[in-house]
Design a protein around this motif. Sequence first.
Motif, PDB file in Angstrom:
ATOM      1  N   ALA A  12      50.083  41.941  20.485  1.00 40.49           N
ATOM      2  CA  ALA A  12      49.731  40.697  21.364  1.00 40.49           C
ATOM      3  C   ALA A  12      48.621  41.195  22.201  1.00 40.49           C
ATOM      4  CB  ALA A  12      50.955  40.346  22.270  1.00 40.49           C
ATOM      5  N   GLN A  13      47.756  40.419  22.525  1.00 42.50           N
ATOM      6  CA  GLN A  13      46.595  40.360  23.521  1.00 42.50           C
ATOM      7  C   GLN A  13      46.636  39.291  24.398  1.00 42.50           C
ATOM      8  OE1 GLN A  13      42.824  41.941  21.875  1.00 42.50           O
ATOM      9  NE2 GLN A  13      41.608  40.953  23.527  1.00 42.50           N
ATOM     10  N   GLN A  14      46.279  39.432  25.684  1.00 38.17           N
ATOM     11  CA  GLN A  14      46.186  38.423  26.662  1.00 38.17           C
ATOM     12  C   GLN A  14      45.259  38.781  27.643  1.00 38.17           C
ATOM     13  OE1 GLN A  14      49.661  37.411  28.514  1.00 38.17           O
ATOM     14  NE2 GLN A  14      49.875  39.257  29.506  1.00 38.17           N
ATOM     15  N   GLN A  15      44.401  37.778  28.121  1.00 38.63           N
ATOM     16  CA  GLN A  15      43.409  38.072  29.025  1.00 38.63           C
ATOM     17  C   GLN A  15      44.182  37.746  30.548  1.00 38.63           C
ATOM     18  OE1 GLN A  15      40.080  35.084  30.110  1.00 38.63           O
ATOM     19  NE2 GLN A  15      38.920  36.852  29.287  1.00 38.63           N
ATOM     20  N   VAL A  16      44.112  38.723  31.299  1.00 38.44           N
ATOM     21  CA  VAL A  16      44.414  38.949  32.823  1.00 38.44           C
ATOM     22  C   VAL A  16      43.460  38.428  33.646  1.00 38.44           C
ATOM     23  CG1 VAL A  16      45.491  40.103  34.225  1.00 38.44           C
ATOM     24  CG2 VAL A  16      46.251  40.439  31.898  1.00 38.44           C
ATOM     25  N   GLN A  17      43.602  37.756  34.686  1.00 32.30           N
ATOM     26  CA  GLN A  17      42.616  37.297  35.856  1.00 32.30           C
ATOM     27  C   GLN A  17      43.076  38.107  36.908  1.00 32.30           C
ATOM     28  OE1 GLN A  17      42.132  33.096  36.308  1.00 32.30           O
ATOM     29  NE2 GLN A  17      41.577  32.763  34.241  1.00 32.30           N
ATOM     30  N   LEU A  18      41.937  38.755  37.526  1.00 35.97           N
ATOM     31  CA  LEU A  18      42.141  39.600  38.839  1.00 35.97           C
ATOM     32  C   LEU A  18      41.347  39.126  39.670  1.00 35.97           C
ATOM     33  CD1 LEU A  18      41.785  43.047  36.735  1.00 35.97           C
ATOM     34  CD2 LEU A  18      43.840  41.998  37.393  1.00 35.97           C
ATOM     35  N   PRO A  19      41.727  38.700  40.994  1.00 35.58           N
ATOM     36  CA  PRO A  19      40.879  38.092  41.957  1.00 35.58           C
ATOM     37  C   PRO A  19      40.174  39.298  42.667  1.00 35.58           C
ATOM     38  CG  PRO A  19      43.223  38.543  42.684  1.00 35.58           C
ATOM     39  CD  PRO A  19      43.250  38.770  41.294  1.00 35.58           C
ATOM     40  N   VAL A  20      39.131  38.814  43.204  1.00 37.64           N
ATOM     41  CA  VAL A  20      38.293  39.861  43.605  1.00 37.64           C
ATOM     42  C   VAL A  20      38.518  40.072  45.161  1.00 37.64           C
ATOM     43  CG1 VAL A  20      35.642  40.040  44.588  1.00 37.64           C
ATOM     44  CG2 VAL A  20      36.237  39.160  42.421  1.00 37.64           C
ATOM     45  N   SER A  21      38.817  41.474  45.518  1.00 33.38           N
ATOM     46  CA  SER A  21      39.523  41.520  46.828  1.00 33.38           C
ATOM     47  C   SER A  21      38.390  41.468  48.037  1.00 33.38           C
ATOM     48  CB  SER A  21      40.146  42.827  46.817  1.00 33.38           C
ATOM     49  OG  SER A  21      39.261  43.947  46.532  1.00 33.38           O
ATOM     50  N   GLY A  22      37.167  41.850  47.672  1.00 32.91           N
ATOM     51  CA  GLY A  22      36.178  42.014  48.911  1.00 32.91           C
ATOM     52  C   GLY A  22      35.869  43.161  49.255  1.00 32.91           C
ATOM     53  N   SER A  23      36.750  44.293  48.962  1.00 36.14           N
ATOM     54  CA  SER A  23      36.332  45.610  49.559  1.00 36.14           C
ATOM     55  C   SER A  23      37.194  46.634  49.083  1.00 36.14           C
ATOM     56  CB  SER A  23      36.457  45.595  51.022  1.00 36.14           C
ATOM     57  OG  SER A  23      37.675  45.915  51.428  1.00 36.14           O
ATOM     58  N   TRP A  24      36.841  47.849  48.953  1.00 35.82           N
ATOM     59  CA  TRP A  24      37.620  49.100  48.498  1.00 35.82           C
ATOM     60  C   TRP A  24      38.888  49.164  49.019  1.00 35.82           C
ATOM     61  CZ3 TRP A  24      36.717  50.984  44.007  1.00 35.82           C
ATOM     62  CH2 TRP A  24      35.270  50.920  43.405  1.00 35.82           C
ATOM     63  N   ASP A  25      38.833  48.756  50.567  1.00 32.98           N
ATOM     64  CA  ASP A  25      40.140  48.893  51.372  1.00 32.98           C
ATOM     65  C   ASP A  25      41.006  47.580  51.337  1.00 32.98           C
ATOM     66  OD1 ASP A  25      39.076  51.272  52.293  1.00 32.98           O
ATOM     67  OD2 ASP A  25      37.944  50.168  53.862  1.00 32.98           O
ATOM     68  N   TRP A  27      43.452  45.522  48.630  1.00 33.61           N
ATOM     69  CA  TRP A  27      44.195  45.565  47.347  1.00 33.61           C
ATOM     70  C   TRP A  27      44.844  44.002  47.039  1.00 33.61           C
ATOM     71  CZ3 TRP A  27      43.305  49.650  44.537  1.00 33.61           C
ATOM     72  CH2 TRP A  27      42.577  50.954  45.098  1.00 33.61           C
ATOM     73  N   SER A  28      45.000  43.900  45.614  1.00 35.22           N
ATOM     74  CA  SER A  28      45.856  42.604  45.351  1.00 35.22           C
ATOM     75  C   SER A  28      46.801  43.095  44.200  1.00 35.22           C
ATOM     76  CB  SER A  28      45.065  41.632  45.131  1.00 35.22           C
ATOM     77  OG  SER A  28      44.204  41.949  43.862  1.00 35.22           O
ATOM     78  N   THR A  29      47.766  42.498  44.240  1.00 30.91           N
ATOM     79  CA  THR A  29      48.657  42.600  43.098  1.00 30.91           C
ATOM     80  C   THR A  29      48.845  41.413  41.871  1.00 30.91           C
ATOM     81  OG1 THR A  29      50.208  44.021  44.477  1.00 30.91           O
ATOM     82  CG2 THR A  29      51.163  43.046  42.311  1.00 30.91           C
TER      83      THR A  29
END
Length: 63
Positions: A12-25, A27-29
Motif C-alpha cells: 500500500a502507498q498513500q500520500q501524507v500531508q505535512l503542515p509547514v511549521s514555519g521554523s526549525w524550532d 514541530w508538528s505531529t
Amino acid sequence: MTRTISLVAGDAQQQVQLPVSGSWDTWSTVTAAVNLPAGDALITLAVGLGDSGSVTIDSLTVD
C-alpha cells in the motif's frame, strides 16, 4: 500550506500531508493509519512523483 511525502507499507502507498511549521524550532505531529501485513513489514517514507517533498522527518512511531 502543506507539503507531501509518500508513505509505503507493504503493497500500500498513500500520500501524507505535512503542515509547514514555519521554523526549525516549531514541530508538528501527523498521524497516518496503515494496515500492515502479519510478520515483518518494510515502512518507507519517500518523495514520490506527485509529492512536493522538502520535509524534515524527526521520528516515526508505529503502534
